[in-house]
Design a protein around this motif. Structure first.
Motif, PDB file in Angstrom:
ATOM      1  N   HIS A 133       0.675  -1.034   0.280  1.00 27.38           N
ATOM      2  CA  HIS A 133       0.230  -0.081   0.274  1.00 27.38           C
ATOM      3  C   HIS A 133       0.316   1.121   0.050  1.00 27.38           C
ATOM      4  O   HIS A 133       0.569   1.816  -0.960  1.00 27.38           O
ATOM      5  CB  HIS A 133      -0.662  -0.170   1.657  1.00 27.38           C
ATOM      6  CG  HIS A 133      -1.395   1.191   1.517  1.00 27.38           C
ATOM      7  ND1 HIS A 133      -2.861   1.948   0.826  1.00 27.38           N
ATOM      8  CD2 HIS A 133      -1.174   2.204   2.426  1.00 27.38           C
ATOM      9  CE1 HIS A 133      -2.804   3.119   1.189  1.00 27.38           C
ATOM     10  NE2 HIS A 133      -2.618   3.283   1.532  1.00 27.38           N
ATOM     11  N   TRP A 134       1.951   1.366   1.019  1.00 27.39           N
ATOM     12  CA  TRP A 134       2.321   2.588   0.609  1.00 27.39           C
ATOM     13  C   TRP A 134       3.624   2.456  -0.018  1.00 27.39           C
ATOM     14  O   TRP A 134       4.212   3.666  -0.355  1.00 27.39           O
ATOM     15  CB  TRP A 134       3.495   2.714   2.745  1.00 27.39           C
ATOM     16  CG  TRP A 134       2.540   2.460   3.631  1.00 27.39           C
ATOM     17  CD1 TRP A 134       1.973   1.783   4.570  1.00 27.39           C
ATOM     18  CD2 TRP A 134       1.671   4.070   4.021  1.00 27.39           C
ATOM     19  NE1 TRP A 134       1.315   2.261   5.133  1.00 27.39           N
ATOM     20  CE2 TRP A 134       0.894   3.251   4.722  1.00 27.39           C
ATOM     21  CE3 TRP A 134       1.341   5.071   3.344  1.00 27.39           C
ATOM     22  CZ2 TRP A 134      -0.092   4.292   5.854  1.00 27.39           C
ATOM     23  CZ3 TRP A 134       0.878   6.114   3.847  1.00 27.39           C
ATOM     24  CH2 TRP A 134      -0.177   5.650   4.969  1.00 27.39           C
ATOM     25  N   LEU A 135       3.538   1.630  -1.075  1.00 27.89           N
ATOM     26  CA  LEU A 135       4.966   1.661  -1.950  1.00 27.89           C
ATOM     27  C   LEU A 135       4.394   1.892  -2.968  1.00 27.89           C
ATOM     28  O   LEU A 135       4.559   2.874  -3.947  1.00 27.89           O
ATOM     29  CB  LEU A 135       5.873   0.354  -2.060  1.00 27.89           C
ATOM     30  CG  LEU A 135       5.966  -0.091  -0.551  1.00 27.89           C
ATOM     31  CD1 LEU A 135       7.138  -1.626  -0.970  1.00 27.89           C
ATOM     32  CD2 LEU A 135       8.030   0.885  -0.940  1.00 27.89           C
ATOM     33  N   GLU A 136       3.218   1.387  -3.106  1.00 34.08           N
ATOM     34  CA  GLU A 136       2.052   2.605  -4.105  1.00 34.08           C
ATOM     35  C   GLU A 136       2.048   3.587  -3.587  1.00 34.08           C
ATOM     36  O   GLU A 136       2.050   4.645  -5.258  1.00 34.08           O
ATOM     37  CB  GLU A 136       1.032   1.219  -4.402  1.00 34.08           C
ATOM     38  CG  GLU A 136       1.039  -0.369  -5.176  1.00 34.08           C
ATOM     39  CD  GLU A 136      -0.282  -1.008  -5.129  1.00 34.08           C
ATOM     40  OE1 GLU A 136      -0.906   0.070  -4.179  1.00 34.08           O
ATOM     41  OE2 GLU A 136       0.034  -1.795  -5.834  1.00 34.08           O
ATOM     42  N   LEU A 137       1.821   3.955  -3.294  1.00 37.17           N
ATOM     43  CA  LEU A 137       1.717   4.905  -2.606  1.00 37.17           C
ATOM     44  C   LEU A 137       2.803   6.229  -2.718  1.00 37.17           C
ATOM     45  O   LEU A 137       3.122   7.560  -3.761  1.00 37.17           O
ATOM     46  CB  LEU A 137       0.764   5.427  -1.616  1.00 37.17           C
ATOM     47  CG  LEU A 137      -0.453   5.395  -1.350  1.00 37.17           C
ATOM     48  CD1 LEU A 137      -0.665   6.111   0.733  1.00 37.17           C
ATOM     49  CD2 LEU A 137      -1.302   5.828  -2.239  1.00 37.17           C
ATOM     50  N   ALA A 138       4.303   5.569  -2.869  1.00 39.86           N
ATOM     51  CA  ALA A 138       5.281   6.097  -2.950  1.00 39.86           C
ATOM     52  C   ALA A 138       5.475   6.606  -4.584  1.00 39.86           C
ATOM     53  O   ALA A 138       5.894   7.429  -4.990  1.00 39.86           O
ATOM     54  CB  ALA A 138       6.541   5.333  -2.202  1.00 39.86           C
ATOM     55  N   GLU A 139       5.537   6.044  -4.884  1.00 38.07           N
ATOM     56  CA  GLU A 139       5.508   5.598  -6.315  1.00 38.07           C
ATOM     57  C   GLU A 139       4.669   6.476  -7.024  1.00 38.07           C
ATOM     58  O   GLU A 139       4.737   7.091  -8.227  1.00 38.07           O
ATOM     59  CB  GLU A 139       5.146   3.907  -6.922  1.00 38.07           C
ATOM     60  CG  GLU A 139       5.485   3.713  -8.709  1.00 38.07           C
ATOM     61  CD  GLU A 139       5.435   2.662  -9.263  1.00 38.07           C
ATOM     62  OE1 GLU A 139       5.421   2.000 -10.175  1.00 38.07           O
ATOM     63  OE2 GLU A 139       4.907   1.332  -8.820  1.00 38.07           O
ATOM     64  N   LYS A 140       3.262   6.516  -6.688  1.00 36.39           N
ATOM     65  CA  LYS A 140       2.700   7.863  -7.816  1.00 36.39           C
ATOM     66  C   LYS A 140       3.173   9.163  -7.100  1.00 36.39           C
ATOM     67  O   LYS A 140       3.190  10.347  -7.902  1.00 36.39           O
ATOM     68  CB  LYS A 140       0.926   7.762  -6.994  1.00 36.39           C
ATOM     69  CG  LYS A 140       0.540   5.851  -7.313  1.00 36.39           C
ATOM     70  CD  LYS A 140      -1.232   6.182  -6.604  1.00 36.39           C
ATOM     71  CE  LYS A 140      -1.773   4.765  -7.546  1.00 36.39           C
ATOM     72  NZ  LYS A 140      -3.464   4.593  -6.562  1.00 36.39           N
ATOM     73  N   ASN A 141       3.682   9.189  -5.991  1.00 38.11           N
ATOM     74  CA  ASN A 141       3.952  10.270  -5.771  1.00 38.11           C
ATOM     75  C   ASN A 141       5.707  10.442  -6.239  1.00 38.11           C
ATOM     76  O   ASN A 141       6.324  11.673  -5.991  1.00 38.11           O
ATOM     77  CB  ASN A 141       4.721   9.991  -3.934  1.00 38.11           C
ATOM     78  CG  ASN A 141       2.983  10.685  -3.736  1.00 38.11           C
ATOM     79  OD1 ASN A 141       1.926  11.822  -4.074  1.00 38.11           O
ATOM     80  ND2 ASN A 141       2.313  10.250  -2.358  1.00 38.11           N
TER      81      ASN A 141
END
Length: 161
Positions: A133-141
């Motif tokens: 979850h957090w890595l997907e958000l980081a990638e989007k950011n």
């Protein structure tokens, strides 16, 4: 000068964290063994104290309390830095997760990556699921390194189901 130092230290910890996850060597087992996963949290549970980390980081007491005050006042960068400092202190895993989660919830991409990477060390289905979850958000950011850690987490989940 102090802000620039904190930024440099933050990037140092990001590189160390990324390197630890890429190598997947004895370092990770040492981190897991010393990080308090089995309820052996050595850091104070109720407050952040300079004494908990002073032997592990090069920071004055004044710098620490300034960083802590900024993190408590909602500064995501300070919360991220504080989380990364606690990450290097044996037995302070929960404190590291606490501060990184605060910064990550504020949408700070680097903190999302750091939190996702830190959760990968726990090697449980729940921690890997949250990590993704957090890595997907980081990638989007815009944190490109997150896709490699996310791929590793997905591979682990696929082989350990």
């Amino acid at each position: 000068m102090s802000v620039n130092r904190n930024i440099l230290i933050m990037f140092y910890f990001i590189n160390i964290s990324a390197m630890a996850h890429v190598t997947n060597s004895f370092f990770e087992s040492d981190v897991v063994e010393n990080s308090g996963f089995n309820g052996q949290e050595r850091c104070q549970q109720t407050e952040d104290r300079y004494l908990d980390i002073k032997d592990y980081i090069k920071m004055s007491k004044r710098e620490f309390f300034t960083l802590l005050a900024n993190a408590r006042n909602g500064d995501a960068s300070s919360a991220n830095s504080l989380g990364m400092y606690y990450d290097v202190v044996p037995g302070c895993y929960n404190k590291a997760v606490y501060w990184l989660r605060i910064a990550a919830k504020k949408g700070y991409g680097i903190a999302q990556f750091n939190l996702g990477s830190l959760l990968l060390r726990n090697q449980t289905k729940d921690s890997y699921t949250e990590s993704i979850h957090w890595l997907e958000l980081a990638e989007k950011n815009g944190v490109d390194s997150a896709k490699y850690s996310k791929k590793r987490a997905l591979n682990w989940l696929n082989t350990n189901n």
